[in-house]
Structures are given as structure tokens and as C-alpha cells.
Design an enzyme around this catalytic site. Structure first.
Site, PDB file in Angstrom:
ATOM      1  N   ASP A   2      62.349  22.832 -51.345  1.00 12.75           N
ATOM      2  CA  ASP A   2      63.702  23.135 -51.777  1.00 12.75           C
ATOM      3  C   ASP A   2      64.701  22.198 -51.121  1.00 12.75           C
ATOM      4  O   ASP A   2      64.511  21.787 -49.972  1.00 12.75           O
ATOM      5  CB  ASP A   2      64.030  24.602 -51.435  1.00 12.75           C
ATOM      6  CG  ASP A   2      65.156  25.141 -52.295  1.00 12.75           C
ATOM      7  OD1 ASP A   2      65.624  24.425 -53.202  1.00 12.75           O
ATOM      8  OD2 ASP A   2      65.569  26.285 -52.048  1.00 12.75           O
ATOM      9  N   ASN A  50      62.896  28.081 -63.220  1.00 13.60           N
ATOM     10  CA  ASN A  50      63.394  26.700 -63.307  1.00 13.60           C
ATOM     11  C   ASN A  50      63.493  26.191 -64.743  1.00 13.60           C
ATOM     12  O   ASN A  50      64.192  25.207 -65.007  1.00 13.60           O
ATOM     13  CB  ASN A  50      62.535  25.743 -62.484  1.00 13.60           C
ATOM     14  CG  ASN A  50      62.701  25.885 -60.985  1.00 13.60           C
ATOM     15  OD1 ASN A  50      61.789  25.606 -60.207  1.00 13.60           O
ATOM     16  ND2 ASN A  50      63.869  26.346 -60.536  1.00 13.60           N
TER      17      ASN A  50
HETATM   18  C1  IPE Z   1      63.552  21.116 -55.486  1.00 14.96           C
HETATM   19  O1  IPE Z   1      64.804  21.372 -54.975  1.00 14.96           O
HETATM   20  C2  IPE Z   1      62.834  22.304 -56.024  1.00 14.96           C
HETATM   21  C3  IPE Z   1      62.592  22.270 -57.490  1.00 14.96           C
HETATM   22  C4  IPE Z   1      62.762  23.340 -58.231  1.00 14.96           C
HETATM   23  C5  IPE Z   1      62.094  21.057 -58.157  1.00 14.96           C
HETATM   24  P1  IPE Z   1      66.018  21.888 -55.836  1.00 14.96           P
HETATM   25  O2  IPE Z   1      66.065  21.185 -57.140  1.00 14.96           O
HETATM   26  O3  IPE Z   1      65.968  23.378 -55.911  1.00 14.96           O
HETATM   27  O4  IPE Z   1      67.262  21.431 -54.934  1.00 14.96           O
HETATM   28  P2  IPE Z   1      68.592  22.231 -54.603  1.00 14.96           P
HETATM   29  O5  IPE Z   1      68.204  23.613 -54.175  1.00 14.96           O
HETATM   30  O6  IPE Z   1      69.418  22.240 -55.849  1.00 14.96           O
HETATM   31  O7  IPE Z   1      69.226  21.452 -53.497  1.00 14.96           O
HETATM   32 MG    MG Z   2      66.752  24.910 -54.860  1.00 11.02          MG
END
Ligand code: IPE
Ligand code: MG
Length: 212
Positions: A2, A50
Site C-alpha cells: 500500500d 480495486n
Molecule cells: C498500491 O497502493 C496498492 C494497489 C491497490 C495496487 P495504492 O494504489 O493503494 O496507493 P495509495 O494508497 O493510493 O497511496
Molecule cells: Mg491504498
């Protein structure tokens, strides 16, 4: 994993650059895992939730997944790393499904360690599909119907970027997992930060509900 988006934003860049840099962290953690004798390394790459992100980011991530698999195949074979992807494949494109199947088959004999990517996965989805199949087949142990059947429950869960929640990850499998939370954003999480997390893990007293 994350914090990719925030890492990119802090540098005035598009979110996808954070994801690119995050791949380098996956490589670093995997390399250290091989070196230190870790048997299973799992990465939560893309959750069921996501899918609700902007289409551009979703497509960018799927494309990155596809390209990373192609680029790393030889590294996996050289290091005897078995590659697995767990999640709801019905939502993936046929091309990506085929590439995953191919990579899984090609590395199926690799016995040094297993890398697992959770893609289009959520813990509730996993429990739902397991419960449905178990009911159809008339019973057994629920754990044997989860997509992780045959894989040991995680000893350690590391969550980066300062968030302290499970976010619908392995809800059943994490029953006795140790948690390490770090403020480090995923693209900055490399060997040194991984070692810190393992040291923290090693200091824990695991009793599994019993007395010592
Ligand atoms: C990577 O980080 C995790 C995925 C879902 C690919 P994020 O895309 O959640 O990054 P932040 O939380 O917006 O900083
Ligand atoms: Mg994130």
C-alpha cells in the site's frame, strides 16, 4: 502493498509511476525471501474493491501484471520459485488468464519457494465461494475449499503506508498471523525495511491461545 499512489503524488507524478516503482519493491522482497529461506511470500496486488478505481488505473495495473510476469519468468525458473495467482479469475481478461495459467504451469515444478499474487481477491469473496462449494459437495473443512487450500496460513502480515486494517484480505487464514504495520510507503519498502519487519516478527511470543 500500500502507498504506491501517495508515493507518486509526493513526487508530482501520475499514480501509475508509484505502481511501477512498487514492482521494484516486489522484486527486492522476493529476492531477500529466496536468500533468507522464506518458503511462501504472498502479495496483495489487487482487491475485489480495486475494480472500482478509474478505468485507466485498473488497465494500467493489469498491463503491469502481464508485463511483469513475462519479464520475470526466467528469474523464477533460475531461482526455483513457483508462481501462483489467487483470486476471482472470472473478472480477468482471457489474455491475462491465459498468461497466468501458462506461468503457473511452467513453474509448477519449482520447489525452493512459492510466490503468491492475490489478484481480484477479497477475503469475503473467498469465504463465499468456499461455503457455496462446500455445501454443494456436502461438507468437509472450510479451509480446504478456500483458494489457499494446501498453503499454510501466513506467519506474518506486513502492511505498509501507515494504514492499520485488513481491507478484506485473507479473513480466515489470518487467524493467528502476526501483524507488522509500517509507515513506509510500498515503493520505499526494500530489503532493509523487510529485515526490520522480520526482526519485529522474531521478537513476538506466539502462543496460539495456549500457555507457555
Ligand atoms: C498500491 O497502493 C496498492 C494497489 C491497490 C495496487 P495504492 O494504489 O493503494 O496507493 P495509495 O494508497 O493510493 O497511496
Ligand atoms: Mg491504498
Amino acid at each position: 502493498m500500500d502507498g504506491n499512489g501517495r508515493w507518486a503524488k509526493a513526487r508530482g507524478k501520475d499514480r501509475i509511476f508509484g505502481h511501477f516503482e512498487g514492482v521494484e519493491s516486489v522484486r527486492a522482497v522476493l529476492e531477500a525471501s529466496v536468500e533468507w529461506g522464506v518458503k511462501y511470500a504472498s502479495f496483495f496486488a489487487f482487491s475485489e474493491e480495486n475494480w472500482g478505481r478509474p478505468q485507466e488505473e485498473v488497465l494500467g495495473l493489469m498491463d503491469l501484471m502481464m508485463r511483469s510476469m513475462k519479464n520475470e519468468l526466467q528469474t523464477f525458473l533460475d531461482n526455483r520459485i513457483r508462481f501462483r495467482v489467487l483470486g476471482d479469475f472470472s473478472r480477468l481478461t482471457p489474455g491475462l488468464r491465459e498468461a497466468i495459467r501458462n506461468m503457473e504451469e511452467t513453474t509448477a515444478h519449482c520447489d525452493k519457494m512459492t510466490m503468491i499474487i492475490f489478484l481480484s481477491y477479497s477475503g469475503k469473496w473467498d469465504l463465499r465461494q468456499a461455503a457455496r462449494r462446500m455445501a454443494e459437495e456436502g461438507g468437509g473443512d472450510l479451509g480446504d475449499y478456500l483458494v489457499t487450500a494446501g498453503i499454510p496460513d501466513p506467519d506474518l502480515l506486513i502492511r505498509t503506508s501507515g494504514e492499520q486494517r485488513i481491507s478484506n484480505y485473507m479473513l480466515w487464514q489470518l487467524a493467528y498471523t502476526e501483524f507488522v504495520f509500517t509507515d513506509t510507503l510500498w515503493p520505499d519498502f526494500r530489503k532493509e525495511q523487510y529485515l526490520d519487519a522480520l526482526r519485529e516478527y522474531a521478537s513476538r511470543d506466539r502462543r496460539f491461545g495456549k500457555v507457555k
